[in-house]
Design a protein around this motif. Sequence first.
Motif, PDB file in Angstrom:
ATOM      1  N   GLN A 133       5.495 -16.905  -4.104  1.00 14.43           N
ATOM      2  CA  GLN A 133       4.812 -17.661  -3.053  1.00 14.43           C
ATOM      3  C   GLN A 133       5.658 -18.889  -2.759  1.00 14.43           C
ATOM      4  N   LEU A 134       5.693 -19.277  -1.495  1.00 13.29           N
ATOM      5  CA  LEU A 134       6.593 -20.341  -1.047  1.00 13.29           C
ATOM      6  C   LEU A 134       5.820 -21.472  -0.384  1.00 13.29           C
ATOM      7  N   VAL A 135       6.220 -22.703  -0.685  1.00 13.00           N
ATOM      8  CA  VAL A 135       5.614 -23.875  -0.061  1.00 13.00           C
ATOM      9  C   VAL A 135       6.721 -24.807   0.410  1.00 13.00           C
ATOM     10  N   GLU A 136       6.727 -25.101   1.699  1.00 15.65           N
ATOM     11  CA  GLU A 136       7.717 -26.004   2.270  1.00 15.65           C
ATOM     12  C   GLU A 136       7.183 -27.433   2.313  1.00 15.65           C
ATOM     13  N   SER A 137       8.105 -28.384   2.272  1.00 12.94           N
ATOM     14  CA  SER A 137       7.767 -29.783   2.458  1.00 12.94           C
ATOM     15  C   SER A 137       8.997 -30.520   2.964  1.00 12.94           C
ATOM     16  N   GLY A 138       8.787 -31.774   3.364  1.00 10.38           N
ATOM     17  CA  GLY A 138       9.908 -32.605   3.773  1.00 10.38           C
ATOM     18  C   GLY A 138      10.045 -32.815   5.266  1.00 10.38           C
ATOM     19  N   GLY A 139       9.212 -32.141   6.037  1.00  9.24           N
ATOM     20  CA  GLY A 139       9.282 -32.335   7.475  1.00  9.24           C
ATOM     21  C   GLY A 139       8.779 -33.717   7.872  1.00  9.24           C
ATOM     22  N   GLY A 140       8.974 -34.044   9.130  1.00  7.92           N
ATOM     23  CA  GLY A 140       8.515 -35.336   9.626  1.00  7.92           C
ATOM     24  C   GLY A 140       9.154 -35.677  10.949  1.00  7.92           C
ATOM     25  N   LEU A 141       9.022 -36.945  11.312  1.00  9.57           N
ATOM     26  CA  LEU A 141       9.579 -37.444  12.570  1.00  9.57           C
ATOM     27  C   LEU A 141      10.848 -38.226  12.273  1.00  9.57           C
ATOM     28  N   VAL A 142      11.907 -37.917  12.990  1.00  8.90           N
ATOM     29  CA  VAL A 142      13.184 -38.587  12.777  1.00  8.90           C
ATOM     30  C   VAL A 142      13.866 -38.779  14.133  1.00  8.90           C
ATOM     31  N   GLN A 143      14.635 -39.830  14.258  1.00  6.09           N
ATOM     32  CA  GLN A 143      15.373 -40.055  15.496  1.00  6.09           C
ATOM     33  C   GLN A 143      16.597 -39.147  15.561  1.00  6.09           C
ATOM     34  N   ALA A 144      16.998 -38.848  16.758  1.00  4.58           N
ATOM     35  CA  ALA A 144      18.215 -38.061  16.932  1.00  4.58           C
ATOM     36  C   ALA A 144      19.379 -38.748  16.217  1.00  4.58           C
ATOM     37  N   GLY A 145      20.172 -37.942  15.533  1.00  2.00           N
ATOM     38  CA  GLY A 145      21.269 -38.464  14.736  1.00  2.00           C
ATOM     39  C   GLY A 145      20.907 -38.710  13.294  1.00  2.00           C
ATOM     40  N   GLY A 146      19.617 -38.665  12.995  1.00  2.00           N
ATOM     41  CA  GLY A 146      19.155 -38.907  11.638  1.00  2.00           C
ATOM     42  C   GLY A 146      19.197 -37.663  10.771  1.00  2.00           C
ATOM     43  N   SER A 147      18.628 -37.797   9.569  1.00  2.00           N
ATOM     44  CA  SER A 147      18.673 -36.724   8.577  1.00  2.00           C
ATOM     45  C   SER A 147      17.299 -36.488   7.972  1.00  2.00           C
ATOM     46  N   LEU A 148      17.085 -35.264   7.534  1.00  2.00           N
ATOM     47  CA  LEU A 148      15.917 -34.881   6.753  1.00  2.00           C
ATOM     48  C   LEU A 148      16.355 -33.847   5.732  1.00  2.00           C
ATOM     49  N   ARG A 149      15.640 -33.792   4.623  1.00  2.00           N
ATOM     50  CA  ARG A 149      15.865 -32.719   3.660  1.00  2.00           C
ATOM     51  C   ARG A 149      14.556 -31.974   3.452  1.00  2.00           C
ATOM     52  N   LEU A 150      14.574 -30.709   3.760  1.00  2.00           N
ATOM     53  CA  LEU A 150      13.416 -29.853   3.536  1.00  2.00           C
ATOM     54  C   LEU A 150      13.530 -29.195   2.161  1.00  2.00           C
ATOM     55  N   SER A 151      12.375 -28.991   1.555  1.00  2.00           N
ATOM     56  CA  SER A 151      12.315 -28.300   0.270  1.00  2.00           C
ATOM     57  C   SER A 151      11.419 -27.073   0.389  1.00  2.00           C
ATOM     58  N   CYS A 152      11.775 -26.057  -0.346  1.00  2.38           N
ATOM     59  CA  CYS A 152      10.985 -24.828  -0.414  1.00  2.38           C
ATOM     60  C   CYS A 152      10.808 -24.521  -1.899  1.00  2.38           C
ATOM     61  N   VAL A 153       9.592 -24.706  -2.380  1.00  4.41           N
ATOM     62  CA  VAL A 153       9.306 -24.480  -3.791  1.00  4.41           C
ATOM     63  C   VAL A 153       8.620 -23.128  -3.954  1.00  4.41           C
ATOM     64  N   ALA A 154       9.115 -22.352  -4.889  1.00  4.36           N
ATOM     65  CA  ALA A 154       8.585 -21.011  -5.124  1.00  4.36           C
ATOM     66  C   ALA A 154       7.819 -20.962  -6.435  1.00  4.36           C
ATOM     67  N   SER A 155       6.745 -20.238  -6.430  1.00  4.40           N
ATOM     68  CA  SER A 155       6.030 -19.948  -7.667  1.00  4.40           C
ATOM     69  C   SER A 155       6.324 -18.507  -8.045  1.00  4.40           C
ATOM     70  N   GLY A 156       6.245 -18.226  -9.336  1.00  8.60           N
ATOM     71  CA  GLY A 156       6.550 -16.874  -9.783  1.00  8.60           C
ATOM     72  C   GLY A 156       7.821 -16.856 -10.608  1.00  8.60           C
ATOM     73  N   ARG A 157       7.858 -15.950 -11.569  1.00  8.10           N
ATOM     74  CA  ARG A 157       8.974 -15.907 -12.497  1.00  8.10           C
ATOM     75  C   ARG A 157      10.178 -15.148 -11.991  1.00  8.10           C
ATOM     76  N   THR A 158      10.056 -14.558 -10.808  1.00  2.00           N
ATOM     77  CA  THR A 158      11.154 -13.728 -10.306  1.00  2.00           C
ATOM     78  C   THR A 158      11.942 -14.415  -9.200  1.00  2.00           C
ATOM     79  N   PHE A 159      11.854 -15.738  -9.147  1.00  8.31           N
ATOM     80  CA  PHE A 159      12.521 -16.479  -8.070  1.00  8.31           C
ATOM     81  C   PHE A 159      13.992 -16.133  -7.967  1.00  8.31           C
ATOM     82  N   MET A 160      14.660 -15.993  -9.094  1.00  5.00           N
ATOM     83  CA  MET A 160      16.092 -15.728  -9.078  1.00  5.00           C
ATOM     84  C   MET A 160      16.432 -14.346  -8.557  1.00  5.00           C
ATOM     85  N   SER A 161      15.440 -13.508  -8.334  1.00  4.88           N
ATOM     86  CA  SER A 161      15.694 -12.186  -7.767  1.00  4.88           C
ATOM     87  C   SER A 161      15.812 -12.214  -6.256  1.00  4.88           C
ATOM     88  N   TYR A 162      15.512 -13.365  -5.656  1.00  3.95           N
ATOM     89  CA  TYR A 162      15.368 -13.432  -4.211  1.00  3.95           C
ATOM     90  C   TYR A 162      16.444 -14.264  -3.537  1.00  3.95           C
TER      91      TYR A 162
END
Length: 122
Positions: free
Chosen positions: A3-32
């Motif tokens: 299962q996947l959950v994203e975070s890190g979105g938001g409002l930013v000005q042009a030229g700026g930066s953001l970092r999105l994260s995707c956290v996975a649950s489950g023991r088989t993450f490395m299979s994907y």
Amino acid sequence: QVQLVESGGGLVQAGGSLRLSCVASGRTFMSYAIGWFRQAPGKEREFVAAISWSGGSTYYRDSVKGRFTISRDNAKNTVYLQMNTLKLEDTAVYYCAADRNYDRISKRAETWGQGTQVNVSS
């Protein structure tokens, strides 16, 4: 399956930066392999970037090459999308997705997150 959950979105000005994260649950993450996709209002969802299970292989859509970087930390079950030099046209809901087949993830994926909104303003 993961299962996947994203975070890190938001409002930013042009030229700026953001970092999105995707956290996975489950023991088989490395299979994907993990992909990032986005969908802007009134447009179809499009592929953005993908990373193999080991992190050793990545690829990007042309419009984000040199600006976005995908990476993963398997110890934390997390994939990141670092977005620099953001443009107005990067505004979209960003989704991460997982598939056991790295070669096809840009076309389809087994599992999707709920998305995180990114708004780039002028």
